[in-house]
Design a protein around this motif. Sequence first.
Motif, PDB file in Angstrom:
ATOM      1  N   LEU A   4      46.266  56.209 -37.151  1.00 51.31           N
ATOM      2  CA  LEU A   4      45.781  54.841 -37.001  1.00 51.31           C
ATOM      3  C   LEU A   4      44.833  54.461 -38.131  1.00 51.31           C
ATOM      4  O   LEU A   4      43.843  53.766 -37.930  1.00 51.31           O
ATOM      5  N   ASP A   5      45.144  54.916 -39.330  1.00 56.56           N
ATOM      6  CA  ASP A   5      44.359  54.548 -40.502  1.00 56.56           C
ATOM      7  C   ASP A   5      44.682  53.096 -40.856  1.00 56.56           C
ATOM      8  O   ASP A   5      45.743  52.797 -41.399  1.00 56.56           O
ATOM      9  N   ILE A   6      43.771  52.196 -40.510  1.00 53.76           N
ATOM     10  CA  ILE A   6      43.969  50.769 -40.783  1.00 53.76           C
ATOM     11  C   ILE A   6      43.266  50.428 -42.093  1.00 53.76           C
ATOM     12  O   ILE A   6      42.058  50.581 -42.223  1.00 53.76           O
ATOM     13  N   LEU A   7      44.024  49.957 -43.068  1.00 54.37           N
ATOM     14  CA  LEU A   7      43.494  49.717 -44.403  1.00 54.37           C
ATOM     15  C   LEU A   7      42.827  48.348 -44.552  1.00 54.37           C
ATOM     16  O   LEU A   7      42.004  48.163 -45.447  1.00 54.37           O
ATOM     17  N   THR A  87      48.713  49.454 -43.096  1.00 51.06           N
ATOM     18  CA  THR A  87      48.612  50.874 -42.771  1.00 51.06           C
ATOM     19  C   THR A  87      49.580  51.660 -43.650  1.00 51.06           C
ATOM     20  O   THR A  87      50.620  51.131 -44.061  1.00 51.06           O
ATOM     21  N   PRO A  88      49.273  52.920 -43.979  1.00 49.58           N
ATOM     22  CA  PRO A  88      50.193  53.716 -44.800  1.00 49.58           C
ATOM     23  C   PRO A  88      51.431  54.188 -44.043  1.00 49.58           C
ATOM     24  O   PRO A  88      52.399  54.623 -44.657  1.00 49.58           O
ATOM     25  N   ASP A  89      51.418  54.093 -42.700  1.00 47.27           N
ATOM     26  CA  ASP A  89      52.563  54.550 -41.904  1.00 47.27           C
ATOM     27  C   ASP A  89      52.645  53.709 -40.640  1.00 47.27           C
ATOM     28  O   ASP A  89      52.011  54.014 -39.626  1.00 47.27           O
ATOM     29  N   ALA A  90      53.422  52.632 -40.697  1.00 46.99           N
ATOM     30  CA  ALA A  90      53.499  51.694 -39.578  1.00 46.99           C
ATOM     31  C   ALA A  90      54.109  52.336 -38.341  1.00 46.99           C
ATOM     32  O   ALA A  90      53.654  52.087 -37.221  1.00 46.99           O
ATOM     33  N   VAL A 115      58.056  47.982 -43.678  1.00 47.61           N
ATOM     34  CA  VAL A 115      58.139  48.514 -42.319  1.00 47.61           C
ATOM     35  C   VAL A 115      57.112  47.779 -41.462  1.00 47.61           C
ATOM     36  O   VAL A 115      55.930  47.702 -41.821  1.00 47.61           O
ATOM     37  N   THR A 116      57.549  47.225 -40.326  1.00 44.68           N
ATOM     38  CA  THR A 116      56.645  46.535 -39.416  1.00 44.68           C
ATOM     39  C   THR A 116      56.871  46.994 -37.982  1.00 44.68           C
ATOM     40  O   THR A 116      57.972  47.435 -37.623  1.00 44.68           O
ATOM     41  N   PRO A 134      57.280  52.140 -51.645  1.00 46.84           N
ATOM     42  CA  PRO A 134      56.927  52.138 -53.072  1.00 46.84           C
ATOM     43  C   PRO A 134      57.740  51.122 -53.869  1.00 46.84           C
ATOM     44  O   PRO A 134      58.956  50.982 -53.681  1.00 46.84           O
ATOM     45  N   GLY A 135      57.061  50.393 -54.747  1.00 47.54           N
ATOM     46  CA  GLY A 135      57.730  49.425 -55.609  1.00 47.54           C
ATOM     47  C   GLY A 135      57.859  48.037 -55.018  1.00 47.54           C
ATOM     48  O   GLY A 135      58.278  47.101 -55.717  1.00 47.54           O
ATOM     49  N   VAL A 136      57.489  47.861 -53.745  1.00 47.33           N
ATOM     50  CA  VAL A 136      57.599  46.554 -53.096  1.00 47.33           C
ATOM     51  C   VAL A 136      56.335  45.743 -53.359  1.00 47.33           C
ATOM     52  O   VAL A 136      55.228  46.274 -53.339  1.00 47.33           O
ATOM     53  N   ASP A 137      56.496  44.448 -53.634  1.00 50.36           N
ATOM     54  CA  ASP A 137      55.354  43.582 -53.893  1.00 50.36           C
ATOM     55  C   ASP A 137      54.335  43.687 -52.759  1.00 50.36           C
ATOM     56  O   ASP A 137      54.698  43.707 -51.576  1.00 50.36           O
TER      57      ASP A 137
END
Length: 362
Positions: A4-7, A87-90, A115-116, A134-137
């Motif tokens: 649950l690392d929320i950025l 988040t790094p991992d939805a 990813v949502t 990676p690579g997505v705006d």
Amino acid sequence: MSALDILGVDHVELAIADLDLATGLFVDQYGLEVYARSADASDGVRAVAVGRQGVRLVLTAAGDADHPAAAFVERHGDGVSAIGLATPDAAAAFAEAVRRGARPVAEPTTRDGVVTASITGFGDVVHTFVQRLPGVDARALPGLPVAGPDAVEEAAAEGSAAGLHTVDHFAVCLEAGQLVPTVEFYKTVLDFDMVFTERIVVGKQAMDSMVVQNRSGTVTLTLIEPDLSREPGQIDQFIKDHGGAGVQHIAFATDDIVQDVARLGANGVAFLRTPGAYYDLVPERLDLLRHSVDGLRELNILVDQDQDGQLLQIFTRSVHPRGTLFFEVIERLGARTFGSGNIKALYTAVELEQSRTDEAAR
């Protein structure tokens, strides 16, 4: 790293009845730039993304009455329907939140490299976990292709937008009795901390407030409930007019509130006015760290102070038909609180202004 690392706040979604009107408001008055539009409106849903720097608003209008955006507008009018959490991992964040008791709304899906997954938050507002491959705006969302790689940044560099750069906090009105359970939800389900609590008494009205924040301090919710043992106030009115809990206002941060409020006002944004007596009392309350009393008076900007510093803030007049959504512009000079001292200062100023009026009438 926790699942649950929320950025931070990824984006804010607003359900809108009139998409063109809302887009014009944020572009023409708030100086935001359109950076994405929905690619396919065959399902009757249209969306426009507007923003600048860290401010990203997704305006969604649905022609189909069964769509969540249409249902939201029907119940509440235009308003915040979802808060996107980066988040790094939805998928992992969603799974862990559900394991801890969150009610799922949408399972993890990948579309357009994003990813949502969504869970319920408060009232009819949901939280959407957002992860980009990676690579997505960095601004891309499913079905919302970004118009240009640097459209928002270029607009900011040219100085064509007011300097609103991030979402400082959300003010959330809750039904009486829901404050503590909502705080516990954020602590237990999303690993937020409760960082501030306060009871505010103004005349015969009272409200209780608790602030929850993610571990990095980049997502902040000011949660407020009314005290039903006192006279009804603005929180009670919001709950009635909005049809339940919801976001009362979004606070946008700026690095120069005097410059940006002047610019927003010139663009047509209407702000709440402040009694002149409020500014007469400022020197008794504090020594300004920045700006001048006259500069604040001219623009109706409020100033407050806590143990960490000062903050300057101003609220817009609501243009919502129900009066249940408005915005705040805030500049922080070290302060970590939310201006509750201004509520009391304004109350004192109104009383002083009234006494002056009474004396003049004698």
